[in-house]
Design an enzyme around this catalytic site. Structure first.
Site, mmCIF file in Angstrom:
data_model
loop_
_atom_site.group_PDB
_atom_site.id
_atom_site.type_symbol
_atom_site.label_atom_id
_atom_site.label_comp_id
_atom_site.label_asym_id
_atom_site.label_seq_id
_atom_site.Cartn_x
_atom_site.Cartn_y
_atom_site.Cartn_z
ATOM 1 N N ASP A 9 0.869 -1.175 0.000
ATOM 2 C CA ASP A 9 0.000 0.000 0.000
ATOM 3 C C ASP A 9 0.912 1.233 0.000
ATOM 4 O O ASP A 9 2.135 1.099 -0.174
ATOM 5 C CB ASP A 9 -1.013 -0.028 1.159
ATOM 6 N N HIS A 10 0.320 2.399 0.197
ATOM 7 C CA HIS A 10 1.115 3.630 0.136
ATOM 8 C C HIS A 10 2.260 3.626 1.146
ATOM 9 O O HIS A 10 3.339 4.141 0.865
ATOM 10 C CB HIS A 10 0.210 4.855 0.367
ATOM 11 N N CYS A 66 3.093 -3.353 3.859
ATOM 12 C CA CYS A 66 2.286 -2.181 4.216
ATOM 13 C C CYS A 66 2.976 -1.518 5.398
ATOM 14 O O CYS A 66 4.138 -1.825 5.681
ATOM 15 C CB CYS A 66 0.822 -2.550 4.482
ATOM 16 N N GLY A 67 2.309 -0.608 6.091
ATOM 17 C CA GLY A 67 2.986 0.126 7.155
ATOM 18 C C GLY A 67 3.481 -0.782 8.258
ATOM 19 O O GLY A 67 4.658 -0.763 8.629
ATOM 20 N N THR A 68 2.590 -1.594 8.809
ATOM 21 C CA THR A 68 2.956 -2.528 9.876
ATOM 22 C C THR A 68 3.171 -3.946 9.362
ATOM 23 O O THR A 68 3.699 -4.785 10.088
ATOM 24 C CB THR A 68 1.833 -2.605 10.920
ATOM 25 N N GLY A 69 2.692 -4.218 8.184
ATOM 26 C CA GLY A 69 2.695 -5.576 7.649
ATOM 27 C C GLY A 69 1.461 -6.370 8.037
ATOM 28 O O GLY A 69 1.170 -7.404 7.437
ATOM 29 N N HIS A 99 10.470 -23.430 8.821
ATOM 30 C CA HIS A 99 9.439 -24.054 9.661
ATOM 31 C C HIS A 99 8.031 -23.939 9.080
ATOM 32 O O HIS A 99 7.201 -24.811 9.330
ATOM 33 C CB HIS A 99 9.432 -23.417 11.057
ATOM 34 N N ARG A 110 7.107 0.656 7.526
ATOM 35 C CA ARG A 110 7.403 1.834 8.363
ATOM 36 C C ARG A 110 8.408 1.515 9.460
ATOM 37 O O ARG A 110 8.789 2.395 10.226
ATOM 38 C CB ARG A 110 6.112 2.373 8.975
ATOM 39 N N ARG A 133 8.651 -32.782 10.607
ATOM 40 C CA ARG A 133 7.584 -32.433 11.555
ATOM 41 C C ARG A 133 6.899 -31.126 11.169
ATOM 42 O O ARG A 133 5.718 -30.923 11.458
ATOM 43 C CB ARG A 133 8.135 -32.351 12.974
ATOM 44 N N HIS A 134 7.640 -30.259 10.481
ATOM 45 C CA HIS A 134 7.048 -28.991 10.062
ATOM 46 C C HIS A 134 6.022 -29.191 8.950
ATOM 47 O O HIS A 134 5.034 -28.466 8.870
ATOM 48 C CB HIS A 134 8.136 -28.011 9.632
ATOM 49 N N ARG A 137 2.712 -30.046 10.462
ATOM 50 C CA ARG A 137 2.047 -28.874 11.042
ATOM 51 C C ARG A 137 1.476 -27.972 9.945
ATOM 52 O O ARG A 137 0.349 -27.475 10.071
ATOM 53 C CB ARG A 137 3.051 -28.110 11.924
#
Ligand code: RB5
Length: 145
Positions: A9-10, A66-69, A99, A110, A133-134, A137
């Site tokens: 995003d922006h 994005c800003g925070t993800g 994993h 950001r 094992r991963h 899961r």
């Protein structure tokens, strides 16, 4: 050749443009699903495009910012077969591959400098899934019908 899908995003636009230079330096192909400027926009509009492209195998993996993800990652993970991992360090990006068999690297634009982003992109691209094992899961992640 495998194509990497990109979206942002922006708030992630500038880092996404930088990521392109990292991919260019490695000679990798990518497809950019937007956005295409720092003008304010809504991350789902672009995350859904990348998620759909992974579902149809138009691209093999993705990098989303994005800003925070969080918003872009939440949206991507609504798509079947998408395992989008929010990463903020090289080690977490490596573990997301080893994993979780992550197929989308999500970064918080950001809160991540270009050097750290480069390390994460390289770790994401160069690390194999460990399986074992991963795999058991990861097989349990999709909602059972
Ligand atoms: C945009 O201001 C911001 O909310 C967005 O980039 C993202 O951080 C949302 O999760």
């Amino acid at each position: 050749m495998a194509i990497i899908g990109l979206c942002c995003d922006h708030a992630g636009y500038e880092l996404k443009e930088f990521v392109k230079t990292v991919l260019d330096a490695r000679g990798l192909s990518y497809k950019d699903y937007g956005c295409y400027s720092t003008e304010s926009c809504d991350y789902p509009d672009f995350a859904h495009q990348l998620g759909a492209a992974i579902e149809t195998a138009e691209v093999s993996s993705g990098i989303a910012i994005c800003g925070t993800g969080n918003g872009i990652g939440m949206t991507l993970n609504k798509h079947q077969g998408v395992r989008a991992a929010l990463c903020w360090s090289e080690e977490i990006a490596r573990l997301a591959r080893e994993h979780n068999d992550a197929n989308v690297l999500v970064m918080p634009g950001r809160f991540v400098a270009n050097v750290a982003a480069t390390s994460m992109v390289n770790a994401f691209l160069d690390t194999a899934f460990e399986g074992g094992r991963h795999q058991r899961r990861v097989n349990k992640i999709p909602l059972q019908k």
